[in-house]
Structure formats: structure tokens, C-alpha cells
Design an enzyme around this catalytic site. Structure first.
Site, mmCIF file in Angstrom:
data_model
loop_
_atom_site.group_PDB
_atom_site.id
_atom_site.type_symbol
_atom_site.label_atom_id
_atom_site.label_comp_id
_atom_site.label_asym_id
_atom_site.label_seq_id
_atom_site.Cartn_x
_atom_site.Cartn_y
_atom_site.Cartn_z
ATOM 1 N N THR A 82 1.066 -1.150 0.137
ATOM 2 C CA THR A 82 -0.108 -0.086 -0.181
ATOM 3 C C THR A 82 0.831 1.394 0.005
ATOM 4 O OG1 THR A 82 -2.128 -0.965 1.230
ATOM 5 C CG2 THR A 82 -1.711 1.374 1.380
ATOM 6 N N HIS A 203 -8.885 -6.664 2.410
ATOM 7 C CA HIS A 203 -7.299 -6.639 2.733
ATOM 8 C C HIS A 203 -6.991 -8.233 2.961
ATOM 9 C CE1 HIS A 203 -3.273 -6.607 4.563
ATOM 10 N NE2 HIS A 203 -3.174 -5.564 4.119
ATOM 11 N N ASP A 263 -4.598 -0.881 -5.543
ATOM 12 C CA ASP A 263 -3.326 -0.745 -5.081
ATOM 13 C C ASP A 263 -2.085 -1.759 -5.436
ATOM 14 O OD1 ASP A 263 -3.968 -2.372 -3.131
ATOM 15 O OD2 ASP A 263 -3.041 -1.167 -1.416
ATOM 16 N N HIS A 264 -2.740 -2.798 -5.423
ATOM 17 C CA HIS A 264 -1.764 -4.049 -5.668
ATOM 18 C C HIS A 264 -2.772 -5.299 -5.959
ATOM 19 C CE1 HIS A 264 -1.958 -4.984 -1.667
ATOM 20 N NE2 HIS A 264 -1.566 -3.942 -1.381
HETATM 21 C C1 GP9 Z 1 -2.985 -0.620 6.558
HETATM 22 C C2 GP9 Z 1 -3.062 -0.878 4.932
HETATM 23 C C3 GP9 Z 1 -2.684 -2.269 4.449
HETATM 24 O O1 GP9 Z 1 -2.901 0.446 7.085
HETATM 25 O O2 GP9 Z 1 -2.744 0.199 4.234
HETATM 26 O O3 GP9 Z 1 -1.409 -2.198 3.966
HETATM 27 P P1 GP9 Z 1 -0.767 -3.146 3.098
HETATM 28 O O4 GP9 Z 1 -0.700 -4.436 3.801
HETATM 29 O O5 GP9 Z 1 -1.691 -3.486 1.748
HETATM 30 O O6 GP9 Z 1 0.619 -2.733 2.490
HETATM 31 MN MN MN Z 2 -2.410 -2.595 -0.021
#
Ligand code: GP9
Ligand code: MN
Length: 448
Positions: A82, A203, A263-264
Site C-alpha cells: 500500500t 485486505h 493498489d496491488h
Molecule cells: C494498512 C493498510 C494495508 O493500514 O494500508 O497495507 P498493505 O498490507 O496492503 O500494505
Molecule cells: Mn494494500
């Protein structure tokens, strides 16, 4: 030092892609709302499970006549996940090569010339981030100050004592609450604003409680994480729909440009170290498992990128690009010139856009080829259209092109690493830019 900076400026001037006149300034003076779609992959767009669309609202938005949508847009994150997506979006720089993140390793000290500061100084924007996790995660509470964010509304800002009992998951408050509670603060912001909503419910682990998704019935694959992925993606879609309804109801949608991106990857390797993308492709999309290889893994690094605004001439664009290209694209739409800034991507709408997409492991994809760097002998090259490997020894012309692209990719990543690791932007202040003073900001975040 200054001499390194002047070489980098030579590079950025040579690679500069001038804005497209029919889009430059189209969002002049509009609010900008970025919606960061956690772990959201492109294949979800248009996908059905048991005859039902996984993301009906985003599907509609994707095809809307006022949405510019991209179907060859790639995530380019490394281990910073992220936070790497954020580094590219805000600063136009890549994450670090391995094992760490610009945010946690360097971001609390480094100088940035980032989107909130640029828009604030040049166009009078106020700025804020909304996120359901605690402020210290990825060191955001200090990095955002160096980027010039006026406000950071972390978990502590939202009332979780609502009738929606399932308001939390492992990483913070759920997305519906983030948007509905975030609206309280958004309403009070001085316009135009540049704001970013970092969603979190979709997530990995994809924890979910049944009562949120109505009749949606997910898949029944052996890998439960994949089954749950569709449920949280469906929920995320609903949360975006509710937020858009709010923007319509308040009239904010008529004077805002809304940018959405994944984001990914959301699927990765499962516990047996099998590719979840392979599971998906072979069980749901009918691909022969024998054919699976790294080429297909790379094709699944596509994520959505959409820009929605009343009056915008939309359409589905097939341009190849990635997260590094978002910053100049947005700034140009906002009517901000970018030539004086050190940013490593190019405007997706520019006729000079560079469509070689660099990944953090130095592999890359172009409009026609997917390439993995040479380790001992020759680079491995696949044709995108067919997925067939192309031996370079029979193809000297392509071999030369691949060699040139690889050098460009390596150079770009190296420049990014030098800027980050040596904090080079402290030696350069773009014309008309005032260095950010982080002590101007105090976010009162939850710190543990
Ligand atoms: C946590 C969120 C997740 O605050 O941004 O991050 P990631 O694990 O996707 O890097
Ligand atoms: Mn992320």
C-alpha cells in the site's frame, strides 16, 4: 548532491511527456477525491459469480461515459505494498527494491515534492487522508507531514459505536463506516480539496461477516481465501456506491474529479506456495493448468485505474501504464504543469506517454511484450497477444529493442532509488515551490 540532481534533471527533461491539450486543465479548480481500492485486481471488473456481478457499481462506473478507464494499467509495488502505491501516487517515485518501504525506512526524514503540497501551493487546495487503521501504520503520521497533507483522519477520528456492529476488521474500521464517518470531516474542508480515502476491508485474509452482503453467494473453491476475496470485494463495491450516493446528494459530485485505483494484487501465493491466480484462472476462467507460467502471473498484476468527472470525455483506454504515471496525469488534468518536478512517470493521456511499465524486480511489460531480465543467458520474452515465448537469437531486431527497454527500466528504477536513499530532493527546489515544513501539521492521531 547538486551534481547528481542536475543529471537527474537532464533525465526527467528528456523523458518529459507534455500534457495533452484536450485534457490539460479539464479539472481546474475541482475537488480531487482519490479512492484507493485495497488489493483490488482488474479481473474483478465485469466478473460474475453464480450469475451475479461481484462489483456491480464499479462495473457501471467503468463503462460510464464520463469515466476514463484503463484496462492495461499495472500495479508496480514492491514490499511496501500500500505504501509503495502511495509513494508513486503522491511523489512520482517508486518504492524500494526489496524488503522494505520508502514510508517506513526513509519517509519520516526525506524531502518530498508531493501532490498535496504542489496542489496546495499552486492551486490553493486543502488536503486530507482518510483511513481506518491507526496513524502509525507505515509511519503515515510522519510521512504525510513531509508530503504536506493538512489533515490525516486515522481510526481515532471515527465513531465506531454505531448500529453497524461489525465495524472493525483486523486492519481497522470497515469501509462503509470510513466513508460515512469520513463525510463529517469532508464536509468541513475548504474547497477545492485534494483527499484520499484508503479503504481496508478488502485486505488479505479477507475477514468478513455474512450479514453485510445480502444475497451475494461466493465461489466454492478449495482455497477459502479466494472465496472470501469476492465477498470483501463485493462489500467494497457497495461502500463505494454509498459514497457516490452521498457525493450526488450533497452536490459534491458536480465539482469533483474522482480517481479510483487498485493498489496491488489481492491474490498471491497460498500456503502450499501455489499461485492463487493459477487457481482462479484454471478453476474459474477455464485456463489449462499446464500452460500456467510467470507470463500469466504478470498479466494478473493489472489493477483498475479510473478517472470520473462530470463532463469528462470518457472511454476505455488500452494504453499500457502503471501507478508511477498517475501523478503527472492528475496534475495535468488539474491544470498544473509538471516539467520542473522530478517525477518518474508520464501522463497517460500524453501523446509522449512512455508505455514501458517497469516492475520493482526489473521485469517489465510493453504494449506487445512481457520481459524478464537476463540472468545468465538471454532475457525471457513473451508475446502478450499469444503468451508464446519468443527466442531472441532468431530475432536480432527484437533483441535490440528489449535491450534498450531493459536499460531504460533499470535506469529509471536506479534514479528512483538514488533519490530516495540519498534524500536528493533536499538539494533541489522546483521553481515556484516552497519546501514543506512538517512542523506546520499536527494530526492528533492514535499512536498505538
Ligand atoms: C494498512 C493498510 C494495508 O493500514 O494500508 O497495507 P498493505 O498490507 O496492503 O500494505
Ligand atoms: Mn494494500
Amino acid at each position: 548532491t547538486e551534481s547528481e540532481v542536475s543529471k537527474i534533471l537532464d533525465y526527467t527533461h528528456q523523458h518529459y511527456a507534455a500534457p495533452n491539450a484536450s485534457y490539460f486543465g479539464k479539472a481546474n479548480g475541482k475537488n480531487i477525491i482519490i479512492i484507493h481500492l485495497e488489493s483490488f485486481e482488474q479481473f474483478l471488473i465485469g466478473m460474475k459469480v453464480n450469475g451475479v456481478e461481484v462489483t456491480p457499481f464499479l462495473n457501471k462506473l467503468y463503462h460510464d461515459k464520463n469515466t476514463l478507464s484503463y484496462d492495461n494499467f499495472f500495479n508496480e509495488v514492491g514490499s511496501g505494498r500500500t505504501s509503495d502505491a502511495e509513494t508513486m501516487l503522491e511523489a512520482g517515485l517508486f518504492g524500494l527494491p526489496k524488503g522494505t518501504s520508502v514510508f517506513t525506512k526513509l519517509g519520516s526524514e526525506n524531502t518530498f515534492q508531493a501532490a498535496p503540497a504542489i496542489l496546495g501551493q499552486q492551486k490553493g487546495y486543502s488536503s486530507a487522508v482518510f483511513h481506518g487503521n491507526i496513524g502509525t501504520f507505515w509511519s503515515r503520521n510522519s510521512v504525510y507531514k513531509n508530503m504536506g497533507y493538512n489533515y490525516f483522519f486515522d481510526k481515532s477520528y471515527y465513531d465506531t459505536n454505531t448500529p453497524n456492529a461489525n465495524s472493525l476488521n483486523g486492519y481497522g474500521i470497515k469501509d462503509k463506516l470510513l466513508f460515512s464517518e469520513g463525510a463529517k470531516y469532508l464536509e468541513q474542508m475548504q474547497q477545492p480539496f485534494y483527499t484520499k480515502f484508503l479503504t481496508i476491508t478488502n485486505h488479505v485474509r479477507y475477514q468478513f461477516s455474512d450479514d453485510d452482503n445480502g444475497d451475494f453467494q461466493t465461489t466454492d473453491l478449495d482455497d477459502d481465501e479466494i472465496n472470501h476475496y469476492f465477498e470483501t470485494a463485493h462489500y467494497l463495491d457497495k461502500s463505494i456506491e454509498e459514497f457516490f450516493n452521498y457525493l450526488d446528494a450533497t452536490g459534491l459530485s458536480t465539482n469533483s474529479m474522482i480517481v479510483l485505483y487498485g493498489d496491488h494484487y489481492g491474490l498471491d501465493k497460498n500456503s502450499q506456495n501455489q499461485s492463487q491466480h493459477k487457481e482462479l484462472a484454471t478453476n474459474l476462467f477455464g485456463q489449462d493448468p499446464e500452460t500456467w507460467n510467470q507470463f500469466y502471473e504478470t498479466q494478473y498484476q493489472r489493477v483498475p485505474f479510473m478517472i470520473h468527472m462530470d463532463g469528462l470525455k470518457g472511454g476505455i483506454k488500452h494504453t499500457y501504464g502503471g501507478e508511477i504515471d498517475v501523478l503527472p496525469t492528475i496534475l495535468h488534468l488539474a491544470g498544473v504543469k509538471t516539467k520542473q518536478y522530478i517525477q518518474l512517470g508520464t501522463d497517460l493521456l500524453s501523446k509522449k506517454h512512455d508505455s514501458v511499465v517497469a516492475f520493482r524486480n526489473n521485469s517489465f511489460i510493453t504494449t506487445n511484450y512481457t520481459v524478464y531480465p537476463k540472468e545468465s543467458s538471454e532475457p525471457i520474452v513473451y508475446e502478450n497477444k499469444t503468451g508464446q515465448r519468443i527466442p531472441l537469437k532468431d530475432n536480432p531486431e527484437l533483441a535490440m529493442k528489449v535491450d534498450r527497454w531493459q536499460k531504460e527500466v533499470n535506469q529509471k528504477l536506479k534514479i528512483s532509488d538514488d533519490i530516495n536513499n540519498k534524500n536528493l530532493l533536499r538539494f533541489y527546489t522546483p521553481t515556484g515551490f516552497t519546501p514543506v515544513d512538517p512542523t506546520n501539521y499536527d494530526y492528533q492521531n492514535q499512536i498505538q
